[in-house]
Design an enzyme around this catalytic site. Structure first.
Site, PDB file in Angstrom:
ATOM      1  N   LYS A   9       0.823  -1.223   0.000  1.00 29.80           N
ATOM      2  CA  LYS A   9       0.000   0.000   0.000  1.00 29.80           C
ATOM      3  C   LYS A   9       0.860   1.279   0.000  1.00 29.80           C
ATOM      4  O   LYS A   9       2.061   1.224   0.280  1.00 29.80           O
ATOM      5  CB  LYS A   9      -0.926  -0.023   1.216  1.00 29.80           C
ATOM      6  CG  LYS A   9      -1.927  -1.187   1.207  1.00 29.80           C
ATOM      7  CD  LYS A   9      -2.970  -0.979   2.304  1.00 29.80           C
ATOM      8  CE  LYS A   9      -3.939  -2.126   2.385  1.00 29.80           C
ATOM      9  NZ  LYS A   9      -5.025  -1.868   3.358  1.00 29.80           N
ATOM     10  N   TYR A  49     -12.669  -2.697  -3.556  1.00 30.58           N
ATOM     11  CA  TYR A  49     -13.080  -2.695  -2.145  1.00 30.58           C
ATOM     12  C   TYR A  49     -14.600  -2.690  -1.981  1.00 30.58           C
ATOM     13  O   TYR A  49     -15.101  -2.315  -0.924  1.00 30.58           O
ATOM     14  CB  TYR A  49     -12.484  -1.482  -1.444  1.00 30.58           C
ATOM     15  CG  TYR A  49     -11.057  -1.676  -0.948  1.00 30.58           C
ATOM     16  CD1 TYR A  49     -10.686  -2.786  -0.187  1.00 30.58           C
ATOM     17  CD2 TYR A  49     -10.082  -0.710  -1.194  1.00 30.58           C
ATOM     18  CE1 TYR A  49      -9.387  -2.946   0.290  1.00 30.58           C
ATOM     19  CE2 TYR A  49      -8.776  -0.866  -0.716  1.00 30.58           C
ATOM     20  CZ  TYR A  49      -8.448  -1.987   0.025  1.00 30.58           C
ATOM     21  OH  TYR A  49      -7.166  -2.142   0.508  1.00 30.58           O
ATOM     22  N   PHE A  57     -15.888   3.674   6.847  1.00 27.51           N
ATOM     23  CA  PHE A  57     -14.528   4.040   6.438  1.00 27.51           C
ATOM     24  C   PHE A  57     -14.278   3.831   4.947  1.00 27.51           C
ATOM     25  O   PHE A  57     -13.141   3.968   4.477  1.00 27.51           O
ATOM     26  CB  PHE A  57     -13.488   3.256   7.260  1.00 27.51           C
ATOM     27  CG  PHE A  57     -13.609   1.746   7.166  1.00 27.51           C
ATOM     28  CD1 PHE A  57     -13.007   1.044   6.134  1.00 27.51           C
ATOM     29  CD2 PHE A  57     -14.331   1.039   8.125  1.00 27.51           C
ATOM     30  CE1 PHE A  57     -13.121  -0.336   6.045  1.00 27.51           C
ATOM     31  CE2 PHE A  57     -14.442  -0.347   8.045  1.00 27.51           C
ATOM     32  CZ  PHE A  57     -13.837  -1.033   6.998  1.00 27.51           C
ATOM     33  N   ARG A  85      -1.620 -14.621   4.330  1.00 24.14           N
ATOM     34  CA  ARG A  85      -2.354 -13.942   5.409  1.00 24.14           C
ATOM     35  C   ARG A  85      -1.631 -14.102   6.737  1.00 24.14           C
ATOM     36  O   ARG A  85      -1.603 -13.190   7.555  1.00 24.14           O
ATOM     37  CB  ARG A  85      -3.798 -14.450   5.498  1.00 24.14           C
ATOM     38  CG  ARG A  85      -4.650 -13.892   4.374  1.00 24.14           C
ATOM     39  CD  ARG A  85      -6.096 -14.246   4.520  1.00 24.14           C
ATOM     40  NE  ARG A  85      -6.756 -13.520   5.602  1.00 24.14           N
ATOM     41  CZ  ARG A  85      -7.134 -12.250   5.536  1.00 24.14           C
ATOM     42  NH1 ARG A  85      -6.902 -11.541   4.459  1.00 24.14           N
ATOM     43  NH2 ARG A  85      -7.764 -11.693   6.556  1.00 24.14           N
ATOM     44  N   THR A  91      -5.078  -7.438  10.718  1.00 27.40           N
ATOM     45  CA  THR A  91      -5.363  -6.201   9.968  1.00 27.40           C
ATOM     46  C   THR A  91      -4.888  -4.961  10.723  1.00 27.40           C
ATOM     47  O   THR A  91      -4.333  -4.035  10.150  1.00 27.40           O
ATOM     48  CB  THR A  91      -6.889  -6.095   9.708  1.00 27.40           C
ATOM     49  OG1 THR A  91      -7.315  -7.315   9.097  1.00 27.40           O
ATOM     50  CG2 THR A  91      -7.228  -4.933   8.803  1.00 27.40           C
ATOM     51  N   ARG A 102       2.708  -6.621   8.987  1.00 30.71           N
ATOM     52  CA  ARG A 102       2.016  -5.451   9.552  1.00 30.71           C
ATOM     53  C   ARG A 102       2.637  -5.014  10.866  1.00 30.71           C
ATOM     54  O   ARG A 102       2.683  -3.816  11.173  1.00 30.71           O
ATOM     55  CB  ARG A 102       0.526  -5.740   9.685  1.00 30.71           C
ATOM     56  CG  ARG A 102      -0.160  -5.655   8.309  1.00 30.71           C
ATOM     57  CD  ARG A 102      -1.517  -6.215   8.334  1.00 30.71           C
ATOM     58  NE  ARG A 102      -2.268  -5.961   7.105  1.00 30.71           N
ATOM     59  CZ  ARG A 102      -3.292  -6.697   6.726  1.00 30.71           C
ATOM     60  NH1 ARG A 102      -3.683  -7.720   7.467  1.00 30.71           N
ATOM     61  NH2 ARG A 102      -3.932  -6.418   5.616  1.00 30.71           N
ATOM     62  N   ASN A 112      -2.038   0.203   6.732  1.00 28.29           N
ATOM     63  CA  ASN A 112      -1.544  -1.072   7.269  1.00 28.29           C
ATOM     64  C   ASN A 112      -0.639  -1.846   6.304  1.00 28.29           C
ATOM     65  O   ASN A 112      -0.572  -3.060   6.348  1.00 28.29           O
ATOM     66  CB  ASN A 112      -2.703  -1.929   7.799  1.00 28.29           C
ATOM     67  CG  ASN A 112      -3.670  -2.371   6.727  1.00 28.29           C
ATOM     68  OD1 ASN A 112      -3.625  -1.866   5.618  1.00 28.29           O
ATOM     69  ND2 ASN A 112      -4.526  -3.315   7.044  1.00 28.29           N
ATOM     70  N   HIS A 115      -2.094  -5.526   1.636  1.00 26.88           N
ATOM     71  CA  HIS A 115      -3.396  -6.186   1.504  1.00 26.88           C
ATOM     72  C   HIS A 115      -3.152  -7.596   0.995  1.00 26.88           C
ATOM     73  O   HIS A 115      -2.224  -7.834   0.227  1.00 26.88           O
ATOM     74  CB  HIS A 115      -4.281  -5.448   0.490  1.00 26.88           C
ATOM     75  CG  HIS A 115      -5.502  -6.230   0.113  1.00 26.88           C
ATOM     76  ND1 HIS A 115      -6.657  -6.190   0.858  1.00 26.88           N
ATOM     77  CD2 HIS A 115      -5.724  -7.114  -0.892  1.00 26.88           C
ATOM     78  CE1 HIS A 115      -7.537  -7.017   0.310  1.00 26.88           C
ATOM     79  NE2 HIS A 115      -6.991  -7.597  -0.750  1.00 26.88           N
ATOM     80  N   GLU A 126     -10.202 -10.604  -7.078  1.00 23.33           N
ATOM     81  CA  GLU A 126      -9.199  -9.535  -7.010  1.00 23.33           C
ATOM     82  C   GLU A 126      -8.161  -9.668  -8.129  1.00 23.33           C
ATOM     83  O   GLU A 126      -7.746  -8.668  -8.716  1.00 23.33           O
ATOM     84  CB  GLU A 126      -8.523  -9.549  -5.634  1.00 23.33           C
ATOM     85  CG  GLU A 126      -9.502  -9.165  -4.527  1.00 23.33           C
ATOM     86  CD  GLU A 126      -8.909  -9.237  -3.124  1.00 23.33           C
ATOM     87  OE1 GLU A 126      -7.717  -9.592  -2.981  1.00 23.33           O
ATOM     88  OE2 GLU A 126      -9.648  -8.935  -2.169  1.00 23.33           O
TER      89      GLU A 126
HETATM   90  P1  CMP Z   1      -7.298  -4.526   3.753  1.00 23.10           P
HETATM   91  O1  CMP Z   1      -6.709  -5.874   3.990  1.00 23.10           O
HETATM   92  O2  CMP Z   1      -6.777  -3.751   2.592  1.00 23.10           O
HETATM   93  O3  CMP Z   1      -8.883  -4.670   3.580  1.00 23.10           O
HETATM   94  C1  CMP Z   1      -9.782  -3.627   3.886  1.00 23.10           C
HETATM   95  C2  CMP Z   1      -9.097  -2.507   4.623  1.00 23.10           C
HETATM   96  O4  CMP Z   1      -9.946  -1.664   5.333  1.00 23.10           O
HETATM   97  C3  CMP Z   1      -8.187  -3.085   5.701  1.00 23.10           C
HETATM   98  O5  CMP Z   1      -7.064  -3.679   5.078  1.00 23.10           O
HETATM   99  C4  CMP Z   1      -7.896  -1.856   6.550  1.00 23.10           C
HETATM  100  O6  CMP Z   1      -6.784  -1.115   6.076  1.00 23.10           O
HETATM  101  C5  CMP Z   1      -9.159  -1.032   6.334  1.00 23.10           C
HETATM  102  N1  CMP Z   1      -9.970  -0.923   7.547  1.00 23.10           N
HETATM  103  C6  CMP Z   1     -10.555  -1.929   8.209  1.00 23.10           C
HETATM  104  N2  CMP Z   1     -11.257  -1.445   9.262  1.00 23.10           N
HETATM  105  C7  CMP Z   1     -11.081  -0.107   9.257  1.00 23.10           C
HETATM  106  C8  CMP Z   1     -11.540   0.939  10.093  1.00 23.10           C
HETATM  107  N3  CMP Z   1     -12.335   0.711  11.157  1.00 23.10           N
HETATM  108  N4  CMP Z   1     -11.160   2.204   9.789  1.00 23.10           N
HETATM  109  C9  CMP Z   1     -10.366   2.446   8.713  1.00 23.10           C
HETATM  110  N5  CMP Z   1      -9.898   1.473   7.880  1.00 23.10           N
HETATM  111  C10 CMP Z   1     -10.256   0.217   8.162  1.00 23.10           C
END
Ligand code: CMP
Length: 134
Positions: A9, A49, A57, A85, A91, A102, A112, A115, A126
């Site tokens: 990212k 997404y 969010f 994973r 996450t 992470r 984070n 992905h 995806e």
């Molecule tokens: P990712 O694995 O890219 O999949 C969805 C993304 O949403 C996740 O990583 C986080 O970066 C993001 N995400 C999940 N929960 C929240 C939250 N409460 N606020 C902001 N971002 C979030």
């Protein structure tokens, strides 16, 4: 053999962690079979997404992933989805296990670092979305 989609990212690219992340991916036994450093369009990001479209969010998520360069990659290996994973960790980096991507490289829940697809259905979807950018 299984494939999964990985995105390094914008936070991790800006912080110069791309090579370190890829070293960890390779030493975990996964093979990087496609890779492209690029900016995602808003259209691709919203589609990618879309399962989060109803979440509060969602806009922040889309704005962030298009805010800078990302590295989109297809990884291949035995149980690649589960294996990648577990390499990524939780996450939320505050909850990620020691040694995970992470824990090592993420700034926050939204920034984070990486992905990874969460199921075989997501991986297929995806990879199909990203196929046009490779
Ligand atoms: P990712 O694995 O890219 O999949 C969805 C993304 O949403 C996740 O990583 C986080 O970066 C993001 N995400 C999940 N929960 C929240 C939250 N409460 N606020 C902001 N971002 C979030």
């Amino acid at each position: 053999m299984e494939t999964t989609l990985c995105i390094i990212k914008p936070d991790a690219v800006k912080n110069g962690f791309e090579d370190k992340i890829n070293e960890k991916i390779i030493s975990s036994g996964l093979k990087i079979i496609k890779t492209k450093k690029t900016f995602l369009t808003e259209e691709i990001a919203r589609n990618f997404y879309k399962e989060h479209a109803s979440k509060p969010f969602f806009n922040e998520l889309v704005e962030f992933i298009i805010s800078g360069e990302v590295v989109v990659q297809v990884l291949e290996g035995e149980s690649a989805i589960k294996s990648y994973r577990s390499l990524m960790g939780a996450t939320n980096p505050d909850e990620a296990e020691e040694g995970t991507l992470r824990k090592l490289f993420a700034e926050s829940l939204s920034k984070n670092a990486v992905h990874g697809s969460d199921s075989s259905e997501s991986a297929a979807r995806e990879i199909a979305i990203m196929d046009k950018i490779f």
